[in-house]
Motif scaffolding. Sequence first.
Motif, mmCIF file in Angstrom:
data_model
loop_
_atom_site.group_PDB
_atom_site.id
_atom_site.type_symbol
_atom_site.label_atom_id
_atom_site.label_comp_id
_atom_site.label_asym_id
_atom_site.label_seq_id
_atom_site.Cartn_x
_atom_site.Cartn_y
_atom_site.Cartn_z
ATOM 1 N N ILE A 21 -82.773 -10.668 60.235
ATOM 2 C CA ILE A 21 -82.981 -11.182 58.889
ATOM 3 C C ILE A 21 -83.791 -10.165 58.093
ATOM 4 C CG2 ILE A 21 -83.890 -13.124 57.551
ATOM 5 C CD1 ILE A 21 -81.596 -13.712 59.690
ATOM 6 N N THR A 22 -83.307 -9.853 56.907
ATOM 7 C CA THR A 22 -84.009 -8.892 56.060
ATOM 8 C C THR A 22 -84.683 -9.599 54.882
ATOM 9 O OG1 THR A 22 -82.138 -8.466 54.589
ATOM 10 C CG2 THR A 22 -82.272 -7.127 56.611
ATOM 11 N N GLU A 23 -85.614 -8.901 54.293
ATOM 12 C CA GLU A 23 -86.283 -9.427 53.098
ATOM 13 C C GLU A 23 -85.256 -9.690 51.998
ATOM 14 O OE1 GLU A 23 -89.333 -7.720 49.757
ATOM 15 O OE2 GLU A 23 -89.801 -7.272 51.856
ATOM 16 N N SER A 24 -84.299 -8.769 51.836
ATOM 17 C CA SER A 24 -83.299 -8.960 50.781
ATOM 18 C C SER A 24 -82.406 -10.162 51.076
ATOM 19 C CB SER A 24 -82.475 -7.692 50.562
ATOM 20 O OG SER A 24 -81.745 -7.361 51.712
ATOM 21 N N ASP A 25 -82.094 -10.430 52.365
ATOM 22 C CA ASP A 25 -81.324 -11.632 52.720
ATOM 23 C C ASP A 25 -82.069 -12.883 52.251
ATOM 24 O OD1 ASP A 25 -79.403 -10.135 54.177
ATOM 25 O OD2 ASP A 25 -80.481 -10.423 56.076
ATOM 26 N N ILE A 26 -83.359 -12.933 52.564
ATOM 27 C CA ILE A 26 -84.183 -14.102 52.230
ATOM 28 C C ILE A 26 -84.226 -14.314 50.722
ATOM 29 C CG2 ILE A 26 -86.565 -14.970 52.226
ATOM 30 C CD1 ILE A 26 -86.831 -13.690 55.060
ATOM 31 N N LYS A 27 -84.479 -13.246 49.984
ATOM 32 C CA LYS A 27 -84.600 -13.360 48.533
ATOM 33 C C LYS A 27 -83.263 -13.669 47.866
ATOM 34 C CE LYS A 27 -88.743 -10.542 48.040
ATOM 35 N NZ LYS A 27 -89.316 -9.321 47.444
ATOM 36 N N ARG A 28 -82.193 -13.092 48.378
ATOM 37 C CA ARG A 28 -80.861 -13.339 47.794
ATOM 38 C C ARG A 28 -80.473 -14.808 47.952
ATOM 39 N NH1 ARG A 28 -78.353 -9.700 50.379
ATOM 40 N NH2 ARG A 28 -77.650 -11.031 52.092
ATOM 41 N N PHE A 29 -80.631 -15.354 49.152
ATOM 42 C CA PHE A 29 -80.296 -16.764 49.366
ATOM 43 C C PHE A 29 -81.178 -17.649 48.487
ATOM 44 C CE2 PHE A 29 -80.567 -20.925 51.191
ATOM 45 C CZ PHE A 29 -79.286 -21.196 51.644
ATOM 46 N N ALA A 30 -82.478 -17.371 48.500
ATOM 47 C CA ALA A 30 -83.417 -18.201 47.734
ATOM 48 C C ALA A 30 -83.120 -18.163 46.240
ATOM 49 C CB ALA A 30 -84.844 -17.746 48.001
ATOM 50 N N ALA A 31 -82.797 -16.990 45.720
ATOM 51 C CA ALA A 31 -82.523 -16.877 44.287
ATOM 52 C C ALA A 31 -81.370 -17.787 43.872
ATOM 53 C CB ALA A 31 -82.217 -15.424 43.924
ATOM 54 N N GLU A 32 -80.390 -17.941 44.754
ATOM 55 C CA GLU A 32 -79.231 -18.758 44.409
ATOM 56 C C GLU A 32 -79.390 -20.227 44.767
ATOM 57 O OE1 GLU A 32 -74.378 -18.690 44.694
ATOM 58 O OE2 GLU A 32 -75.529 -17.011 45.494
ATOM 59 N N TYR A 33 -80.062 -20.530 45.910
ATOM 60 C CA TYR A 33 -80.038 -21.901 46.425
ATOM 61 C C TYR A 33 -81.390 -22.598 46.560
ATOM 62 C CZ TYR A 33 -75.295 -20.562 47.594
ATOM 63 O OH TYR A 33 -73.996 -20.127 47.527
ATOM 64 N N ASP A 34 -82.471 -21.856 46.643
ATOM 65 C CA ASP A 34 -83.790 -22.478 46.854
ATOM 66 C C ASP A 34 -84.866 -21.604 46.208
ATOM 67 O OD1 ASP A 34 -85.913 -23.995 47.740
ATOM 68 O OD2 ASP A 34 -85.470 -23.775 49.879
ATOM 69 N N PRO A 35 -84.853 -21.510 44.870
ATOM 70 C CA PRO A 35 -85.716 -20.562 44.169
ATOM 71 C C PRO A 35 -87.179 -21.007 44.087
ATOM 72 C CG PRO A 35 -84.411 -21.798 42.581
ATOM 73 C CD PRO A 35 -83.966 -22.232 43.953
ATOM 74 N N GLN A 36 -87.845 -20.967 45.220
ATOM 75 C CA GLN A 36 -89.256 -21.309 45.286
ATOM 76 C C GLN A 36 -90.063 -20.056 45.632
ATOM 77 O OE1 GLN A 36 -90.266 -25.313 46.890
ATOM 78 N NE2 GLN A 36 -88.263 -25.075 47.895
ATOM 79 N N PRO A 37 -91.324 -20.000 45.182
ATOM 80 C CA PRO A 37 -92.133 -18.788 45.341
ATOM 81 C C PRO A 37 -92.267 -18.281 46.778
ATOM 82 C CG PRO A 37 -93.230 -20.343 43.883
ATOM 83 C CD PRO A 37 -92.037 -21.043 44.444
ATOM 84 N N MET A 38 -92.347 -19.177 47.764
ATOM 85 C CA MET A 38 -92.543 -18.723 49.146
ATOM 86 C C MET A 38 -91.319 -18.027 49.721
ATOM 87 S SD MET A 38 -92.093 -22.077 48.838
ATOM 88 C CE MET A 38 -91.535 -23.580 49.555
#
Length: 149
Positions: A21-38
């Motif tokens: 798992i990469t940082e970009s994977d985490i941020k990409r998914f979150a930006a689209e589906y779970d845009p929370q600060p953590m």
Amino acid sequence: MIEWFDDLTPGMRFKSGNVQITESDIKRFAAEYDPQPMHLDEAAAAKTVFKGLAASGWHTAAIAMNLAVQIRPFGPHPLIGMGVDELRWMAPVRPGDTLHLEGEVVGLTPSRTKPQGIALVKWTMFNQGGEAVYTFTPIAIVPCRPQPT
């Protein structure tokens, strides 16, 4: 080879390959589906219960689903479910984590009226340290072997 409900036995086990798992994977998914600060911002994440950037639990669930599909526990048949029991997020998934999925058949119930059965496979995802990060038990519909005519 597993092809039908009839081929499954209680205690049968499955194991996936690894995924990192990469940082970009985490941020990409979150930006689209779970845009929370953590899930999006390291500084904001440091101030949460996670004490750092962590994958969304739904991202973790999606990764587990992908790994389960790759394992093909029901042979050529798709993973079709009626729901999920015992879904738990046990530890955060972090950038750099390497995850794999393990499953065990914990229940098999043949249908009394249809040529299929319900298979319960308890799946657990582990990180590189062997720590369980996620578990779920889907209620899967698996076809039975066709009867000779």
